[in-house]
Scaffold this active site. Sequence first.
Site, PDB file in Angstrom:
ATOM      1  N   GLY A 152       0.833  -1.208   0.000  1.00 19.03           N
ATOM      2  CA  GLY A 152       0.000   0.000   0.000  1.00 19.03           C
ATOM      3  C   GLY A 152       0.864   1.254   0.000  1.00 19.03           C
ATOM      4  O   GLY A 152       2.102   1.176  -0.030  1.00 19.03           O
ATOM      5  N   ASP A 179      -9.189   9.574  10.452  1.00 19.72           N
ATOM      6  CA  ASP A 179     -10.079  10.677  10.841  1.00 19.72           C
ATOM      7  C   ASP A 179     -11.552  10.303  10.643  1.00 19.72           C
ATOM      8  O   ASP A 179     -12.434  10.923  11.245  1.00 19.72           O
ATOM      9  CB  ASP A 179      -9.754  11.917   9.995  1.00 19.72           C
ATOM     10  CG  ASP A 179      -9.765  11.616   8.491  1.00 19.72           C
ATOM     11  OD1 ASP A 179      -9.145  10.604   8.085  1.00 19.72           O
ATOM     12  OD2 ASP A 179     -10.390  12.365   7.727  1.00 19.72           O
ATOM     13  N   TYR A 204     -16.903   2.274   6.236  1.00 20.35           N
ATOM     14  CA  TYR A 204     -15.436   2.265   6.383  1.00 20.35           C
ATOM     15  C   TYR A 204     -15.049   2.792   7.775  1.00 20.35           C
ATOM     16  O   TYR A 204     -14.269   2.158   8.487  1.00 20.35           O
ATOM     17  CB  TYR A 204     -14.806   3.135   5.279  1.00 20.35           C
ATOM     18  CG  TYR A 204     -13.348   3.468   5.501  1.00 20.35           C
ATOM     19  CD1 TYR A 204     -12.346   2.528   5.267  1.00 20.35           C
ATOM     20  CD2 TYR A 204     -12.959   4.741   5.944  1.00 20.35           C
ATOM     21  CE1 TYR A 204     -11.001   2.841   5.468  1.00 20.35           C
ATOM     22  CE2 TYR A 204     -11.618   5.057   6.146  1.00 20.35           C
ATOM     23  CZ  TYR A 204     -10.655   4.106   5.909  1.00 20.35           C
ATOM     24  OH  TYR A 204      -9.319   4.413   6.117  1.00 20.35           O
TER      25      TYR A 204
END
Length: 308
Positions: A9, A101, A124
């Site tokens: 990633g 966040d 998510y």
Amino acid sequence: MILVFGGNGQLGQELSRAAAAHSIAMHALSHAKADIADGAAVAAALARWEPDLVVNAAAYTKVDLAETNVEDARRGNETGPAMLAAACAGAGVPLVHVSTDYVFDGEKAEPYVETDPIRPLSAYGRSKAAGEDAVRCVLKRHVILRTAWVYSEFGQNFLKTILRLASSRDELRIVADQCGSPTSAQEIAAAILHIAPQLAREGAWGTYHFTASGDTTWHGFAERAVAAAAPFTGRRPVVRPISTAEYPTPAKRPANSRLDCRLFMRTFDYSPRPWAECVDATTRALVAAPQPAASQTMTNNTGTNHVA
Ligand SMILES: NC(=O)c1ccc[n+]([C@@H]2O[C@H](COP(=O)([O-])OP(=O)(O)OC[C@H]3O[C@@H](n4cnc5c(N)ncnc54)[C@H](OP(=O)(O)O)[C@@H]3O)[C@@H](O)[C@H]2O)c1
């Protein structure tokens, strides 16, 4: 020795690059090499590499798809961290776990501190919040690092989308009513490598916020990227502000994504760089050495979803 999961990633690749540059012993495992939701695979990796520290850079980051692929999001963001934390507890190894966040609802007027109540708006965000809980429950020796608006030279992200669109369009319409701190994965990697040697110290375990310093909107982020690229590309499209309402997405996103990073800075004696400086640097790296064309449909949490 540091063992990284999610090695392919954005953050995983920046961790490998930073470790190589500083001659830090690290091994990074891709998703194909180790699925964090597979307890046996995780335990085998820990037994094989005998790390002093594990970093979880793996996550399901397709924010909009997570609304329908709830089970996939859970697997990557809740089951995976739970398995990883359990294996770390079994092996007596501390874990740095990265979060987001998007666990907050964005309704606070000020930047969020670590103790603010969470209220994720999306599947998510809920899966990441559950992953944080799982890590806290199972493993005392953990650091949960919440960050935001991640981009890098690697993978797909908002910055790369903007640079690609700027090369062909004369006008970009970008969401201007969500604020946050664009954070380079390179900066997160540097921060993790900075705290790694300090993690044996008593009292450093817990949840911290870490982003680049300063804040802007997605529109401000795009304007900065376009301006930084212009001297190299000769292209300067107009960047028009639009509202979130003008560009609805399947997943709801917080209007305020600003994270107060003072606890991290105090605890670990570390100051993040200003977001604009980092955007300029990554933009220069990208336009000087263009990456292969990105897919037209970008669905991770910094893809096209703020660009009309
Ligand atoms: N991107 C952002 O804007 C953003 C913002 C805030 C916080 N974060 C957090 O920052 C961290 C790093 O994000 P990133 O941007 O580097 O994400 P990324 O580029 O999407 O990389 C995530 C990596 O995790 C891998 N992965 C997914 N499920 C896995 C599993 N079950 N086992 C092992 N590997 C798995 C993915 O592999 P495949 O691609 O093969 O599935 C991918 O290589 C994550 O915790 C993310 O939630 C990101």
